[in-house]
Design an enzyme around this catalytic site. Sequence first.
Site, PDB file in Angstrom:
ATOM      1  N   LYS A  41       0.866  -1.182   0.000  1.00 47.17           N
ATOM      2  CA  LYS A  41       0.000   0.000   0.000  1.00 47.17           C
ATOM      3  C   LYS A  41       0.897   1.225   0.000  1.00 47.17           C
ATOM      4  O   LYS A  41       2.052   1.157   0.418  1.00 47.17           O
ATOM      5  CB  LYS A  41      -0.877   0.024   1.259  1.00 47.17           C
ATOM      6  N   ASP A  56      -6.731   4.056  -4.806  1.00 53.12           N
ATOM      7  CA  ASP A  56      -7.480   3.855  -3.564  1.00 53.12           C
ATOM      8  C   ASP A  56      -8.202   5.192  -3.353  1.00 53.12           C
ATOM      9  O   ASP A  56      -8.411   5.933  -4.338  1.00 53.12           O
ATOM     10  CB  ASP A  56      -6.535   3.499  -2.404  1.00 53.12           C
TER      11      ASP A  56
END
Length: 449
Positions: free
Chosen positions: A126, A166
């Site tokens: 991430k 995201d």
Amino acid sequence: MNAYLSSVIENVKKKHSDEPEFVQTVEEVFSSLEPVIERHPEYEKADLLNRMVEPERMFTFRVVWMDDAGKYHTNIGYRCQFNGALGPYKGGLRFQANVNPSIIKFLGFEQTFKDSLTGLPIGGAKGGSDFDPAGKSDAEVMRFCQSFMQALYRYIGPDVDVPAGDMGVGGREIGYLFGEYRRLKGAFENGVLTGKGFSFGGSLIRPEATGYGAVYYLQNVLAHEGEDIKGKTIAAAGFGNVTWGICQKAMQLGAKVVTLSGPDGYIYDPDGVATQEKVDYLLEMRASGRNKVKDYADKFGVEFHAGEKPWGIKVDVIMPSAMQNDVHMEQAKQIAANGVKYYVEVANMPTTNDALKFLMEQPGMVVAPSKAVNAGGVAVSALEMSQNSERLFWTAEEVDAKLHGIMKTIYTMSVEAAEKYGLGYNLVAGANIAGFLRVADAMMAQGIF
Ligand code: 2IT
């Protein structure tokens, strides 16, 4: 609890007392693993769990950009390459003012198990930045993305690490990020990012995949109870990409989403976000950059509740699809009191651990975890990588059919894993165990590091 498990959790709590979200996700995932650790003493012998909670690599970088008035701004960029045992690191980038190391790490840890659960060859990662996209011009977003990629490009690649979107990172941002990567590398390596535009290697159905996949997962849950999605009412949150996909697919299948939320409050539309005009309007709301869900209420003449969350509405299915820790104990009690039968997480870690535990203990309530429910997004990202490496593209029908199959497999694997370890029908524990086992096998086989 098993002594080894509790010692690892204590260790994480001590080492990361300043990273509450990361501690929370480790506790949540590991609380499912007791029967696995007991049955596999080799994991303790290899100290597998203490290795698993440490990212393989995590770094920050400086991102400087100039606004339209010629003023300079400095943001922090992050990439956490959490676990590469199953494939190239894979996971999104989040641009949001509140991004910090704890949030990036919790998302990277979750992503590792989610990516494992897809059954596809992708590791967990991430990244993102504390850049706040709200109110920024297109040119400012472009300059920010270019600067971000200048710092990141050496450390990613189609076989190394493949970022995606995201919150705050959609098709526009991925386009700018890819353009800068291509320019710096002097090569068309489009497998380096997913969520691209179709003209340069994006996959059809990727924009819809997270929301569609969540509804496909819900269909599996309902089938287990002998029920059908047709006619069901759903409370959702947010109004971004994921919620848009849920509204669209629910509408196609005869169900209706009756709530949406935003930073300003929530709307209640008893007729549902269930006409094409309404579903399409979500895209307009997002493109406007206003970030206000009240716009929907103004446009369609429905109730708006300022500063409140939608979890008190009586519906068949609750789908928290906005952000982490959106549902606390107080809301969980309200949901239980309303007699809601299906609690289907969609956003990453939308429920606090105590609220999740409480909901799972409610007799007759079925709880489904986000790392399974929202995995369709990253699964189609992996399909995008396949198409890029083969230099071809699949039709929307082909991708959708694969997504459908993958969601069924994720559901089935979760059910079977929980049963195998004596936990009965437990979708939360099953997803944690199934996701864990694949990573564990690969780590054990690859030696100690
Ligand atoms: O949370 C997620 O799974 C994502 N943001 C998507 C990650 C991806 O690589 O498509």
